[in-house]
Structures are given as structure tokens and as C-alpha cells.
Design an enzyme around this catalytic site. Structure first.
Site, PDB file in Angstrom:
ATOM      1  N   SER A   1     -49.371 -38.208 -12.250  1.00 34.43           N
ATOM      2  CA  SER A   1     -48.391 -38.852 -11.886  1.00 34.43           C
ATOM      3  C   SER A   1     -48.310 -38.569 -10.151  1.00 34.43           C
ATOM      4  O   SER A   1     -48.198 -37.531  -9.956  1.00 34.43           O
ATOM      5  CB  SER A   1     -47.091 -38.877 -12.411  1.00 34.43           C
ATOM      6  OG  SER A   1     -45.994 -39.431 -11.816  1.00 34.43           O
ATOM      7  N   LYS A   2     -48.053 -39.770  -9.465  1.00 34.89           N
ATOM      8  CA  LYS A   2     -48.062 -39.581  -8.208  1.00 34.89           C
ATOM      9  C   LYS A   2     -46.479 -39.099  -7.707  1.00 34.89           C
ATOM     10  O   LYS A   2     -46.393 -38.691  -6.606  1.00 34.89           O
ATOM     11  CB  LYS A   2     -48.088 -41.178  -7.190  1.00 34.89           C
ATOM     12  CG  LYS A   2     -46.739 -42.026  -7.668  1.00 34.89           C
ATOM     13  CD  LYS A   2     -47.259 -43.316  -6.879  1.00 34.89           C
ATOM     14  CE  LYS A   2     -46.162 -44.326  -7.245  1.00 34.89           C
ATOM     15  NZ  LYS A   2     -46.694 -45.609  -6.762  1.00 34.89           N
ATOM     16  N   ARG A   3     -45.726 -38.899  -8.529  1.00 37.53           N
ATOM     17  CA  ARG A   3     -44.382 -38.222  -8.537  1.00 37.53           C
ATOM     18  C   ARG A   3     -44.323 -36.833  -8.718  1.00 37.53           C
ATOM     19  O   ARG A   3     -43.259 -36.093  -8.331  1.00 37.53           O
ATOM     20  CB  ARG A   3     -43.403 -38.791  -9.474  1.00 37.53           C
ATOM     21  CG  ARG A   3     -43.100 -40.381  -9.413  1.00 37.53           C
ATOM     22  CD  ARG A   3     -42.112 -40.968 -10.442  1.00 37.53           C
ATOM     23  NE  ARG A   3     -41.974 -42.390 -10.309  1.00 37.53           N
ATOM     24  CZ  ARG A   3     -42.752 -43.284 -10.934  1.00 37.53           C
ATOM     25  NH1 ARG A   3     -43.636 -42.896 -11.510  1.00 37.53           N
ATOM     26  NH2 ARG A   3     -42.231 -44.520 -10.760  1.00 37.53           N
ATOM     27  N   GLU A   4     -45.680 -36.147  -8.982  1.00 39.41           N
ATOM     28  CA  GLU A   4     -45.303 -34.888  -9.123  1.00 39.41           C
ATOM     29  C   GLU A   4     -45.627 -34.136  -7.995  1.00 39.41           C
ATOM     30  O   GLU A   4     -44.695 -33.012  -8.003  1.00 39.41           O
ATOM     31  CB  GLU A   4     -46.899 -34.344  -9.803  1.00 39.41           C
ATOM     32  CG  GLU A   4     -46.931 -34.655 -11.216  1.00 39.41           C
ATOM     33  CD  GLU A   4     -48.389 -34.327 -12.048  1.00 39.41           C
ATOM     34  OE1 GLU A   4     -48.979 -33.190 -11.475  1.00 39.41           O
ATOM     35  OE2 GLU A   4     -48.976 -35.111 -12.764  1.00 39.41           O
TER      36      GLU A   4
END
Length: 545
Positions: free
Chosen positions: A256-259
Site C-alpha cells: 500500500s502507498k499509505r505505508e
């Protein structure tokens, strides 16, 4: 005559190029190159609230770094332009108007609160939410009156309900969807911009896209898009769909790019005495924007995330392509590694240059099973590509890397950098090479001593006494060359009845602050007698009690 293959990669500029998006772009590009077709880059920037100012430029820079060029798109042009959806609103408006006139779409006036109440009602009845289509569609006059009352006016597509929607997927086979499970979806938002599900259908038709290759998460969008296509473009054949497998992290769960923001947020919350004013300034934010991030209400642009992490010394996980670039991976490595996530060449080949990937790529070998983003395997791939890449190309990659991370090593000329590369045989990343030689290009006052190395090598046993002996021998040498340095250090180790490491490691810590450097003989030769002696003296003065 077989149709000409046309593929497209259509990222939304809401963040940097994620490895999942890069894999999608790569597969589309490989198929176009394999078949002699056309690869289009289209920027889907209609989400005005989530677009970030740096994302589109960074996406294009990352694609070019990977070697993925586009035949049509931004910075290139082409017959299907413009290639930014925000510049195509007149085109979308024409098709929205046509659907409204034919009563195949209709206006809606619900507020977010009213829609939320409808969803809660569906949940209470334990059924999926499907927007209730009105018996009589509102007119344009009704829409104007609603706007005058301050209502948000959207347009929904009336999904045909006469038969199931069947998707023929090249990876997953035939999949049937019940139209009443899809529901009428918004095609034009209240700000006048089209939704993704509408704009991509119009663009794919007008740009003559033949193959839509994308992630499995888009599969549920496909029946609605296919229904729109059949209503709007009954004369045009549907594109062929291929939904790729999900890529999962080696730590578990989907990449996930939210990591990265999540990791930074956790670090900030673990620092109770953090100076929010200073941190906001570092990130180019207001204190209010930083507090909104800490409170989970907003996520800053990625440059702000990176700047704050660097300031705090927080190591963020590599998720975006630019992260891997800054960690010292080669583009050849990333292309090779990403190509094998959900695809295989049909044999046991793994290390494959791009020409070989193009020759071997076929959509029939896409796999259904989830693919693992194995970081240890990525490191192994990078080590091998560093070894096999032509020296001049590797030199160019190293110089690009040094410039981006603003390393002092960038001052080296090509001859010296080539020598350093040779001395770093077996390096896993460009970062390894930079880390081993940066001390040569730094002033002695900028050397940072690693506490563990100092305790283990200098302060334990007779490390400092050994270092003094080394300094005396080095100062007495007539010729300061690798061979003479090696002979002296080996002789000194023999005199002290210890291994070479017992002599070399204190010296290494003295000249670079750590136990990691180029081979010690070459390190001293490159550093020079005067600088070497000065660093040893500084170290002895600092750590002798």
C-alpha cells in the site's frame, strides 16, 4: 488483418508511482512492444480534491527512469490528445448530454448525508446498497432549481437491467455480473468533472484502446464500464480485459502507498517532545496542516512526508518507484523484478534483460495467484544486475543516483568512479557503493563515528594502541601506495601476532567512522597520507582518556 494492439497506462496523480502501478505500466508497455503496437500514457486528473501538484511529473520521471517510454501522451502528443483528462471536459460533457437526452442517464440531488442514510438503511436490512432509480427522471429545469437551492447535482448512468453483464477476462475467464447488483453509478460529479468509471470508457474508445491490462482490484469496475461502452459505442468492439493478480508484501497484506505516511505518523506519535513548529517548517506545511496529519484528517504530499522523515531520522518503507531509486536500485532490476510478479516466461529464467522480457512476454502467461514482493529476492536481482551491466551504463546510473541524493561522491570524475565501482565488486545496491566511499570526499570534521564500532574496535582491548602503531608506521613510509601500505599492515599484524583485521579495523574506524569502507589499502591510497594521518590523530585525541 490482425488489429493493431493499443494499450494504455492511466494513473491518477494523487501520489507517486507505486510499484503496483509501475507493474501495470510495464505489462501494458511490454505487450505493446511485443506486438509492435502503441502504448499510451493518459493522466486521469479529474479528482480535483486528491490531485497533488508534484505527482504527475514524478510519475512521468519514474516511468522514464524505468525505460518505459510512451508513443502517445503528455510531453509527446499524439492524435488522441489531449492526454490530461482535466483538459477533455468538453468531450465528456458531450457524451453526458447525449445520455441525458436519450434518458440513459439522469440527474441526482442527494446530499452526502442523505446518501449516508440510504446506505445505513441498506445495512440495517442486511443488503448491499444500490441507488434507488427514480420512476421519473428529473429534468434539466429540476437540476437548475436544485442548484439554486444549494444542492449538489450529479448525473448517474442508468445501468441496463435486461441481461447479465458478462466479462471475458484473459486471466480469469468468463465472469457474469447481475446488473441489479451494480446499481446506477455517478458519471458526472457536482463539480462538473467526470468520474473515473465514465471518463476512462470515453477515452478508451476514442483512443482506440484494444487491451486493458490492470490490477485485480479494478475487476468490479469492469461490468459498469462495459455496460457504458455498449450503450455509448455499440459500433465499437469491447477492449480485451486482463486483470492481474494482487501483489502482497513479504510482511503480509497488500502493498500500500499509505505505508510511508503511516510509518512516519507512528514515529511522530512515539516522540512526545517533538517540536511541531520546526517539523512543519521542514515539511513545508503550516502547523495546522501538520496537526491535521497527526490527527489522521489529512495526508501531506510525498515530498513533505520524505522531508519530515529525513529530519527525524525515520527510515520509511520503499513503496514508490522513486523510493527504490533513492535506495540505490537499478532500473533494469526493477523492470526485471516487476515483470515476474504475476507473469512468468514459461521456463526457469529469472534474470532477464528488457529485450528478453519483450521477446518472451505474452498475456497468456499471466497468473491468477497472488504474487509475493520478496525484498530479499529483489536484493539478489540487484546484485546480479550490478555485476552484469556494462560499466559505462552502471557509471551513468551511479552518477544519477549520487546527484539525486546530493552525495559528496558526486565530485569524483568518471575515472575515479570507475575505480570505485571495481573496488566494490559484489555490491548489492548503489547505496552500498556510495556508503563505502563517501568518507573520501568528506572533510575530516564531517566524519561521524559509529558508537558500536568505536566501542567494539577502538575502546575494547588494545585498539587505540594498535592505531597509534599504525600511525607511526604510516608516517615513516617513503612511498604511500596500495602495495606498500598492504605490506606494512601485514607486517605489523605479524609482529603483533594478530590477524590483519585487528590492525585494519581500528584504522578503518579512524578514517571513516565505521567498519565499512573500500578495501583498506585502496582507502588509504585514495585518501592520501596527509589526510589519513590527520584523521588518525583526531581519533586518538578524541577517544583516549
Amino acid at each position: 488483418m490482425a488489429e493493431k494492439v493499443v494499450t494504455r497506462f492511466a494513473p491518477s496523480p494523487t501520489g507517486y508511482l507505486h510499484v503496483g502501478g509501475a507493474r501495470t505500466a510495464l505489462f501494458c508497455w511490454l505487450w505493446a512492444r511485443r506486438t509492435g503496437g502503441t502504448f499510451i500514457l493518459r493522466i486521469e486528473d479529474t479528482d480535483q480534491k486528491r490531485n497533488t501538484p508534484t505527482a504527475a511529473e514524478q510519475v512521468m520521471a519514474d516511468l522514464r527512469w524505468l525505460g518505459i517510454d510512451w508513443d502517445e501522451g503528455p510531453q509527446v502528443g499524439g492524435p488522441g490528445g489531449p492526454y490530461l483528462q482535466s483538459e477533455r471536459t468538453d468531450i465528456y460533457d458531450k457524451y453526458v448530454r447525449r445520455l441525458l437526452d436519450e434518458e440513459k442517464a439522469y440527474y441526482c440531488f442527494e446530499t452526502p448525508e442523505e446518501l449516508g442514510a440510504l446506505r445505513k438503511e441498506a445495512e440495517a436490512q442486511k443488503r448491499g446498497f444500490v441507488y434507488p432509480r427514480p420512476e421519473h427522471f428529473p429534468t434539466a429545469e429540476d437540476a437548475e432549481k436544485a442548484r439554486a437551492r444549494g444542492r449538489a447535482v450529479t448525473v448517474r448512468f442508468a445501468v441496463p437491467q435486461d441481461e447479465p453483464i458478462v466479462v471475458q477476462d484473459l486471466v480469469r475467464g468468463e465472469i457474469a455480473f447481475a446488473p441489479d447488483d451494480i446499481g446506477d453509478f455517478i458519471i458526472q460529479k457536482s463539480d462538473g468533472f467526470p468520474t473515473y468509471n465514465f471518463a476512462c470508457v470515453v477515452d478508451d474508445y476514442l483512443m482506440k484502446v484494444t487491451h486493458i491490462i490492470r490490477g485485480q482490484e479494478h475487476l468490479n469496475n469492469t461490468p459498469g464500464q462495459q455496460a457504458l461502452w455498449r450503450v455509448l459505442f455499440a459500433d465499437g468492439p469491447l477492449p480485451k480485459y486482463a486483470h492481474m493478480s494482487v501483489t502482497v508484501s513479504d510482511a503480509g497484506g497488500k502493498l500500500s502507498k499509505r505505508e510511508r505516511p503511516k510509518a512516519l505518523l507512528a514515529a511522530i506519535k512515539a516522540m512526545p517532545d517533538i517540536d511541531t513548529n520546526k517539523l512543519a517548517e521542514v515539511g513545508g506545511l503550516t502547523v495546522e496542516q501538520l496537526q491535521a496529519f497527526i490527527g489522521g484528517k489529512a495526508t501531506p504530499d510525498m515530498p513533505s512526508i520524505d522531508a519530515m522523515a529525513n529530519s527525524l531520522g525515520v527510515q520509511l518503507p520503499e513503496i514508490n518507484i522513486v523510493d527504490f531509486f533513492r535506495s540505490g536500485y537499478l532500473p533494469e532490476t526493477m523492470v526485471n523484478f516487476l515483470a515476474l510478479l504475476g507473469w512468468n516466461p514459461g521456463d526457469d529464467r529469472e534474470i532477464m534483460p528488457v529485450d528478453e522480457l519483450i521477446q518472451s512476454f505474452d498475456l497468456s502467461r499471466l497468473t491468477k495467484a497472488n504474487s509475493l514482493f520478496d525484498r530479499q529476492k529483489l536484493i539478489a536481482f540487484n546484485t546480479e544486475h550490478i555485476r552484469m551491466l556494462p560499466k559505462q551504463k552502471l557509471l551513468g546510473h551511479l552518477r544519477d543516483y549520487l546527484e539525486v541524493i546530493a552525495s559528496p561522491v558526486v565530485a569524483a570524475d568518471d575515472e575515479l568512479l570507475s575505480r570505485i565501482i571495481d573496488l566494490c565488486e559484489g555490491a548489492r545496491t548503489l547505496a552500498d557503493i556510495e556508503r563505502k566511499c563517501r568518507f573520501i570526499f568528506m572533510g575530516s570534521d564531517r566524519i561521524e563515528y559509529d558508537d558500536k564500532a568505536v566501542k567494539k574496535v577502538l575502546l575494547k582491548g588494545d585498539g587505540l594502541d594498535t592505531l597509534q602503531s599504525v600511525r607511526d608506521e604510516l608516517a615513516a613510509m617513503e612511498e604511500f601506495s596500495e602495495d606498500k601500505i598492504e605490506n606494512m599492515l601485514r607486517s605489523l599484524a605479524e609482529q603483533r601476532s594478530v590477524g590483519l583485521g585487528k590492525v585494519a579495523q581500528p584504522l578503518r574506524v579512524a578514517i571513516c567512522g565505521t567498519t565499512v569502507s573500500l578495501p583498506i589499502f585502496d582507502s588509504l591510497s585514495l585518501l592520501g597520507r596527509e589526510e589519513t594521518l590527520e584523521r588518525i590523530a583526531t581519533t586518538l585525541q578524541r577517544f583516549r582518556v
